[in-house]
Design a protein around this motif. Sequence first.
Motif, PDB file in Angstrom:
ATOM      1  N   THR A   1       0.821  -1.206   0.000  1.00 48.26           N
ATOM      2  CA  THR A   1       0.000   0.000   0.000  1.00 48.26           C
ATOM      3  C   THR A   1       0.856   1.257   0.000  1.00 48.26           C
ATOM      4  OG1 THR A   1      -1.610  -1.277   1.296  1.00 48.26           O
ATOM      5  CG2 THR A   1      -1.955   1.101   1.144  1.00 48.26           C
ATOM      6  N   ASN A   2       1.965   1.213   0.731  1.00 45.87           N
ATOM      7  CA  ASN A   2       2.806   2.410   0.822  1.00 45.87           C
ATOM      8  C   ASN A   2       3.652   2.640  -0.427  1.00 45.87           C
ATOM      9  OD1 ASN A   2       4.125  -0.017   1.863  1.00 45.87           O
ATOM     10  ND2 ASN A   2       5.898   1.285   2.245  1.00 45.87           N
TER      11      ASN A   2
ATOM     12  N   ILE B   1      -2.513   6.433  -3.174  1.00 41.66           N
ATOM     13  CA  ILE B   1      -2.908   5.533  -2.091  1.00 41.66           C
ATOM     14  C   ILE B   1      -4.419   5.503  -1.906  1.00 41.66           C
ATOM     15  CG2 ILE B   1      -2.716   7.238  -0.214  1.00 41.66           C
ATOM     16  CD1 ILE B   1      -1.456   4.953   1.463  1.00 41.66           C
TER      17      ILE B   1
END
Length: 966
Positions: free
Chosen positions: A809-810, A815
């Motif tokens: 996700t990062n 995002i």
Amino acid sequence: MKKFRFISALLTFIMVFGAVGNLSVLPVYAAEATEEEAEPINYLTEVFATAEDKLATMELKLDAFGYELYYEKFTGEVAYREKATGQIMFTNPYDIPKAFPDGLSSSDDTKAMLLSQLIIRYTDNDKEVNFYSYTEAAARDQIVQKNIKNGIRVEYTMGREETRKLVPRHMNMERFNELILAYIDDPTAYKKITAFYTKKDPNDPELTERAVKELQATFPITTEMAIYVFDPYASERELNLIEQYIKTYCPHYTYETLQEDHNMTDYEGTDQHPALFQLSLEYYLDEGGLTVRLPANGIRFDEGNYSLTYIMVLPFMGAGSSDYTGYTFYPDGSGTLVRFEDIQNTRTITGDLYGIDFAYHKLTYNHMETLRLPVYGVVENYKDTVTTTIEEEIPGYYDDYGDYIEPTIKTTQLKEEVAQDRGYLAIIEEGDALAKITTNHGAFILHRYNSCYTTFYPRPKDSYNLAESISVGANAEWTVVSKRKYTGSYIIRFVMLTDHGVAEENNITDYYECSYIGMAKVYRDYLEDKGILTRLTDNDVKQDIPLYIESFGIMDVLDTFLSIPVVVKTPLTTFENLTTMYNQLSEAGITNLNFRLKGFTNGGMRQTVPYKVKFEKKVGGDDAYVEFLEFAAANGFGVFPDFDFMYANRQKAFDGYSSRTDAVRTIDNRYTRKREYDSATQGLRRTGLMAISPVALNKFYTAFSSEMESLGLNGISVATLGTDLNSDFDKKEPYNREDAKGFVTRLFDDMIEDCDNIMVDGGNAYTLKYVSHILNASINSSNHTYASEMVPFFGMVLHGYINFAGPPTNMAGDINYEILKMIESGAAPYFTLSYQNISELKDDWQLSSYYSVSYDIWFDDLVTRYNQINEALGSLQTSRIDDHEFLIGERVPTDLEIEEDRAAEEAEAEADAEAEALKAEKDALKEAREKYLASLSGEPIEEPEEVPEEPEEEEEEEDEDEEYVY
């Protein structure tokens, strides 16, 4: 009732202009024969108004399991019909002639392609040639059907069976005139044939004595008779042309006659054996529908002169027409729909199932998601006009004159538009590792059909540049075919989807709807019935969704000691750091954690093969690992040390790895390495990862398991086993990709006995039976230019069965978009985070892409994002995704926002008015200044011209108009 084959002489004549490899299409005729007459059917021109009309011409071969199987003996077409709904699915479009109106290409070659169940591509003297089963088998009357248990077998002989051309090369002059020329009444054909034959007559008065001797030396038979000699330099196409003339106009001239003429003239034939392929398709019915099998070990051809490149199996099965709306489903990443109406030109999208095989030199690669699931399908929103005839009886009566009017029947025709969805899902059950999946769209340019199909590659072949391996003066490409061929079977299951209206009409409640949602349910139920997927229960999950954190162990950093360059092992995350991370996250309310430990053993981020296992001292060593496992068991979170069995990143003495025996070999016997996408060059570049032969997997795991037995396993991560699959072209022990898949699944069989908590990346279909967690799963598609929408097919199949997460996700570019995709697919959050020395990553060419992995920086965002996703998905972990919709989102402003917008508009208008007033004031000052300066110079000041008033007569006209109106 007998059936006969009729071949029209006129249409046969049209065929003569084709070559063997590019043979013009000969229409195939079928006939229902009676003793008096038989009506022929030309399948290239016969129009069937409905599917039922086409089915009526086919023969019912099997009625079982609620389905009927039909067969057309002349074309090889097969149809299967679901009895409960009456819905029909054909191997080829039933309305091909109807799909070629004026203005659209009506090439017989295109029609032959659409009527083919098999398309073969082979190599003949470095030239690629296509064979269509309609042209090369059906039109040659070389299809045989046999009954088998629960099905039928259709055997194809594709190509020319007779090795000789029906063209006499040397022939007695009198016989040539009597048996051939005397029967040719077409001037063009006569002229062509005589142009290719030269008379060799020793009694020709124009020949000199020396010429006669030379003639008899060249053709000794001329001492006995005069002959005609065919042009020895005629091309293959010209040979075919003359042969077809002879077959058309001289039907009495047979191969026996040909042999007689050659014996008479002492001619010995030198015809090359033509390309000939023999193979079969087997159709089976069972409770699930239709299964099609192509036995690979039954493929026969001359492997000395030809090489088989690929076989397309049922390329137009269940094809949808662009006359209607619909879409093809293509398993690109999470899943892609290509809508018929969005395609404006002929387009194909194709990809290798399970991604790239790095054993090849020549790789065709586009930056795209991998096809992980061996499925595809088509949905067509079919519409038709149905005419219903109503007959009303009008009784007799007496008219006004007393005459009796006889009873009559009044006929009324009512036309009604009927809409019905058609569709299917195909599942490749065997041979999938050797397959490509393609979605193909004619888009009114080539044809009107939209289809998905599978292409199989029975024997791998590869090309490479000789300049790269040996010293040559110029680039030269060499193609080599592997000695090992696949001898199993290619099996595809076709599951018919059901129209909702048809289901209601027939009181059917248990069915798969005709959509990509129905396709996902089909595949999910199929995997569950096969024991590949097991439904998660409340005992298998926790109250909150899992959070996956991948942490890096140690990396090599270049440093100096007394000005001498040295390599220092630098920790990025230690077991102590992991304990801290867990404690902080648990305090924030996140306890359902799973840590993947990457680079903690055997040299760190560039580790040796997992033959011996040793946790690095800089992360805490073996003792710290054991202690951390105990801590994890006490707190109920997962620990997954990652080991790479597919690639060797580093070699070390006594590490159990030998390139000579354990490395993958290319087709020219060189070692190969993994390649990855380089965004700068938009191509593939080599990495330091050397591919390990699939046959060596068991050797390494046997040693690994004994090492880990003393340390213990809470879970194990084998990331690359779920994403990569490589062949091995070793000369002594070659293995194709299907063999490699077998080695991988056997490794999983051994692994799951030692540890039933397995984590992989990607999630190739053959791993689903064994894994509990999948990371880096596709939750998006490749967003192809010609694709219409992405669908969460992967999540719809797996959610509620296997825990999975998308990419880190990062590491996402957006995002917020990534989180929406996670919620749509039901994916868990996944972060790549390390604890210390993060800045060292930027100086490593392989690890520099991890530019945003600091745990400290991401902690607050991680907690916020996790809670956001957990709120949406926490209570749904055991639920299945049973529906999906595309919504058009429109944001509705609140009253406060509307008031704020109105105030902003008023303020803007006021500001514009003030600006206009200020501008007018400035213009007036400027004008006054100019007048003042002009007065000082003595120049006359020009007065502005008066604007003339509007003419009075216009007002009068308006008044007149007003008066007229009143």
